[in-house]
Design an enzyme around this catalytic site. Structure first.
Site, short mmCIF file in Angstrom:
data_model
loop_
_atom_site.label_atom_id
_atom_site.label_comp_id
_atom_site.label_asym_id
_atom_site.label_seq_id
_atom_site.Cartn_x
_atom_site.Cartn_y
_atom_site.Cartn_z
N CYS A 143 0.63 -1.04 -0.04
CA CYS A 143 -0.07 -0.01 0.08
C CYS A 143 0.89 1.32 -0.06
CB CYS A 143 -0.88 0.30 1.20
SG CYS A 143 -1.94 1.48 1.41
N GLN A 243 -6.11 14.00 13.26
CA GLN A 243 -5.61 14.36 11.72
C GLN A 243 -5.08 12.99 11.38
OE1 GLN A 243 -6.99 16.79 10.56
NE2 GLN A 243 -7.56 17.98 12.30
N PHE A 270 -14.78 22.51 19.86
CA PHE A 270 -14.55 21.04 19.14
C PHE A 270 -13.13 20.71 19.21
CE2 PHE A 270 -18.40 22.94 16.97
CZ PHE A 270 -19.28 22.12 17.37
N CYS A 364 -13.75 19.87 7.52
CA CYS A 364 -13.35 18.69 6.60
C CYS A 364 -14.52 18.58 5.50
CB CYS A 364 -13.25 17.52 7.28
SG CYS A 364 -14.68 16.96 8.38
#
Length: 409
Positions: A143, A243, A270, A364
């Protein structure tokens, strides 16, 4: 059926106009001529008749079978321009004037967290990602997305699935790189009992895992799986938000620090485990607000153990049900707000009326970011340049950040 691709949808699917309506075409690009069978409005296996100049050879050998990435067939410049166009389209739809900075894209092999699927087989276990639109697990030893440390963990995950998985069910194994090793959280496994706890703890020790959690319960912690947020080291609760890449995090933190530079007191809404709060605390006092108590505890512990930081206070509060009220913003020079994908419309409306001089907004979701930005602009704020961050490389996901300024009432 032969078709010409017109555009990409927001999920990265190519879209062509067929005789009966739009057709979604797998792994194609705008301008390409394709041919294939259309079933229920989808062309799953197109043959590319006329390729786009932006078509490239996928860097990962697993790309055609694995569903972990969706845009490796497109050039980096095309993906960057496409993601910027998504942000621009969302802002334009709200009637906002804006300036976009150059996109910041995380490098390959930089994802520090990933969720793999695992299932026992007759000869061992299969570990990987699902194939596109399928329950089939694809082995991905090479990957190109995740950090090498996560790839190197595949044999450990295979042993875990063999020892504790089931041939009937499927394990979901989240693996996060930390400063002290791998933080592993498993879902979908056997119910925990006394013996299983002992066996899992022994396995975690032998495998050298920093922490192992089973269906939400930490069963073994050999070393605190800490993350560095500024000068502080924080151990997030198992499975909590982080993140996706260090590059993406550093880009967003730099943007936030620049926006709130000079503020004496900052409120971080948040706040998570302190991604922004703790770097800001090097220069400003911070009040961090988050709905998950364990995350607030982790942030507070990290702050208390760090050296040289200004005062940080924490508050556990569901900002969707109980947003901060206008008078609660008194005494703060700046606000940082990084809500989930749904945005924070109710909180933004109150924040707009509170007229805090500086707001650093991170999101996001370009669509809800634009909606919330419109609220601030209509209230008299000026939006600075919008930074586009691509830390979910080869996927349709995009993050944005912008600063908003307004004179005090």
């Amino acid at each position: 059926m032969k078709l010409t691709i017109e555009r990409l949808g927001h999920l990265g699917d190519a879209i062509a106009q067929g005789p009966d309506g739009p057709v979604f075409v797998n792994m194609a690009l705008p301008g390409e001529e394709v041919e294939g069978e259309v079933v229920d409005g989808k062309m799953a296996a197109p043959r590319i008749l006329v390729p786009s100049d932006d078509r490239v050879k996928a860097p990962c050998r697993h790309y055609k079978s694995c569903g972990g990435c969706s845009l490796q067939h497109a050039s980096e410049s095309f993906v960057a321009d496409w993601k910027k166009s998504i942000v621009a389209g969302a802002l334009t739809a709200q009637g906002l004037a804006f300036t976009l900075t150059d996109i910041e894209t995380s490098p390959a092999q930089s994802r520090r967290r990933a969720t793999f699927s695992a299932k026992r087989t007759k000869k061992g276990a299969l570990i990987g990602f699902h194939a596109r639109a399928s329950d089939t697990i694809i082995d991905v030893p090479d990957c190109t997305l995740v950090k090498p440390e996560l790839r190197a963990a595949m044999p450990i995950l295979e042993k875990l699935a063999v020892a504790f998985g089931s041939r009937k069910g499927e394990l979901s194994i989240s693996v996060t790189w930390s400063l002290s090793g791998l933080d592993v959280a498993v879902k979908g496994g056997k119910p925990l009992d006394g013996q299983l706890r002992i066996d899992l703890a022994v396995f975690a020790g032998q495998a050298g895992l920093a922490r192992l959690a089973w269906d939400g319960e930490a069963v073994a912690t050999n070393s605190a799986p800490a993350q560095a947020f500024g000068a502080a080291h924080v151990t997030p609760p198992s499975g909590s938000f982080l993140q996706a890449t260090e590059h993406g995090e550093n880009t967003l933190v730099s943007h936030v620090l620049e926006t709130v530079s000079g503020a004496k007191r900052v409120v971080d809404l948040f706040a998570g485990c302190g991604t922004f709060s703790l770097p800001i605390a090097a220069h400003s006092e911070v009040h961090a607000v988050e709905g998950v108590a364990d995350m607030m505890t982790a942030l507070d512990t990290g702050w208390r153990r760090a050296q040289g930081l200004k005062r940080v206070t924490t508050e556990t509060r569901d900002l969707f049900r109980r947003p901060l009220l206008e008078d609660e913003f008194k005494g703060f020079d700046a606000v940082v707000i990084d809500p989930p994908r749904a945005g924070a419309e109710a909180q933004m409306r109150i924040l707009a009326e509170a007229a805090v001089p500086i707001i650093s907004a991170v999101s996001c979701n370009p669509v809800t970011f634009a909606r919330d930005a419109k609220i601030l602009v209509d209230a008299g704020y000026e939006m600075g340049p919008v930074t586009v961050v691509d830390q979910f490389r080869w996927s349709p996901h995009t993050e944005v950040a912008a600063g908003f300024t307004r004179a005090k009432k």
